[in-house]
Design a protein around this motif. Structure first.
Motif, mmCIF file in Angstrom:
data_model
loop_
_atom_site.group_PDB
_atom_site.id
_atom_site.type_symbol
_atom_site.label_atom_id
_atom_site.label_comp_id
_atom_site.label_asym_id
_atom_site.label_seq_id
_atom_site.Cartn_x
_atom_site.Cartn_y
_atom_site.Cartn_z
ATOM 1 N N ASP A 88 12.268 -1.628 -4.886
ATOM 2 C CA ASP A 88 12.247 -3.058 -4.578
ATOM 3 C C ASP A 88 10.873 -3.577 -4.997
ATOM 4 N N THR B 224 12.860 3.519 4.083
ATOM 5 C CA THR B 224 11.996 2.850 3.120
ATOM 6 C C THR B 224 10.569 3.371 3.223
ATOM 7 N N VAL B 225 9.868 3.299 2.093
ATOM 8 C CA VAL B 225 8.455 3.671 2.034
ATOM 9 C C VAL B 225 7.705 2.525 1.371
ATOM 10 N N PRO B 226 6.842 1.810 2.121
ATOM 11 C CA PRO B 226 6.055 0.739 1.517
ATOM 12 C C PRO B 226 4.960 1.316 0.624
ATOM 13 N N LEU B 227 4.620 0.575 -0.414
ATOM 14 C CA LEU B 227 3.642 1.052 -1.402
ATOM 15 C C LEU B 227 2.320 0.313 -1.279
ATOM 16 N N TYR B 228 1.671 0.379 -0.165
ATOM 17 C CA TYR B 228 0.385 -0.274 0.043
ATOM 18 C C TYR B 228 -0.668 0.333 -0.874
ATOM 19 N N ILE C 43 13.146 2.388 -1.618
ATOM 20 C CA ILE C 43 14.279 2.505 -0.701
ATOM 21 C C ILE C 43 14.998 3.809 -1.029
ATOM 22 N N HIS D 40 9.018 -6.505 -3.100
ATOM 23 C CA HIS D 40 8.420 -6.178 -1.805
ATOM 24 C C HIS D 40 7.576 -4.903 -1.849
ATOM 25 N N GLN D 41 7.402 -4.355 -3.056
ATOM 26 C CA GLN D 41 6.619 -3.137 -3.265
ATOM 27 C C GLN D 41 7.014 -2.046 -2.276
ATOM 28 N N THR D 42 8.317 -1.720 -2.309
ATOM 29 C CA THR D 42 8.893 -0.742 -1.384
ATOM 30 C C THR D 42 9.867 0.160 -2.130
ATOM 31 N N GLN E 49 5.431 8.655 3.546
ATOM 32 C CA GLN E 49 4.317 9.016 2.679
ATOM 33 C C GLN E 49 3.676 10.268 3.261
#
Length: 152
Positions: free
Chosen positions: A119, A145-149, A126, A122-124, A82
Motif C-alpha cells: 500500500d 500489516t507492517v508500517p514502513l516508517y 499488507i 500509506h507506506q504499509t 518488523q
C-alpha cells in the motif's frame, strides 16, 4: 487400497513441512493429538519482516475417525512484524500483490498462501493469509500489516 493408505500416512507429515517456514510452536488442543502449529516465515524480498502463522494440524486418529484423510482445515491466523531494519527488494507493487509463501493443505487441491500487497499511499506492507482451492474459494482469511516508517 493398503498402498494408498500407506502413501497417505507417509505424505501427510510432508504436506505440513514447507520450505522457508520454521516451526516455532506447537499447542495440543485435544486428547486425540490435534495441534495448533506456529511457524515463522521471513519475507524473502523484504529484509527485516517476519510473519508468524498459526494453523490447525489434524492428527492421525482424527483423520481415520473423521474421514477426509488427505486434507487439513484452511483456517489460519497471521501476524507480521518488523524484526530488524526493513529493506524492500524488488517486490510486485501491483494491487494483486505477490505470493510470499505457499503450503499444501491437501494432497493436491488446497493450499494455504501468504500474499504481500504494498500500500504505497500509506507506506504499509499488507500480508494476507488465505486458502486457495481448485473448485471452491474460501472466505477464511487473516490479515496483518507492517508500517514502513523511514524504511529504505
Amino acid at each position: 487400497m493398503r498402498k494408498i493408505l500407506t502413501a497417505a500416512l507417509i505424505a501427510a507429515p510432508l504436506l505440513s513441512a514447507a520450505a522457508g517456514a520454521e516451526q516455532v510452536g506447537e499447542v495440543g488442543v485435544d486428547w486425540v493429538g490435534n495441534d495448533i502449529l506456529i511457524e515463522a516465515i521471513e519475507d524473502p524480498k523484504v529484509q527485516g519482516v517476519t510473519c508468524h502463522i498459526a494453523y490447525f494440524d489434524r492428527s492421525f486418529f482424527d483423520r481415520i475417525t473423521q474421514g477426509n484423510w488427505f486434507e487439513d482445515p484452511s483456517n489460519a491466523s497471521i501476524a507480521c512484524r518488523q524484526t530488524g531494519p526493513i529493506k524492500i527488494g524488488d517486490i510486485d507493487r501491483g494491487p494483486g500483490g505477490e505470493k510470499v509463501f505457499s503450503e499444501s493443505r491437501s494432497l493436491i487441491f488446497k493450499s494455504l498462501k501468504v500474499t504481500r500487497i504494498f500500500d504505497e499511499a500509506h507506506q504499509t506492507l499488507i500480508y494476507l493469509t488465505h486458502a486457495t482451492e481448485l473448485t471452491e474459494g474460501s472466505a477464511k482469511m487473516s490479515i496483518s500489516t507492517v508500517p514502513l516508517y523511514g524504511s529504505e
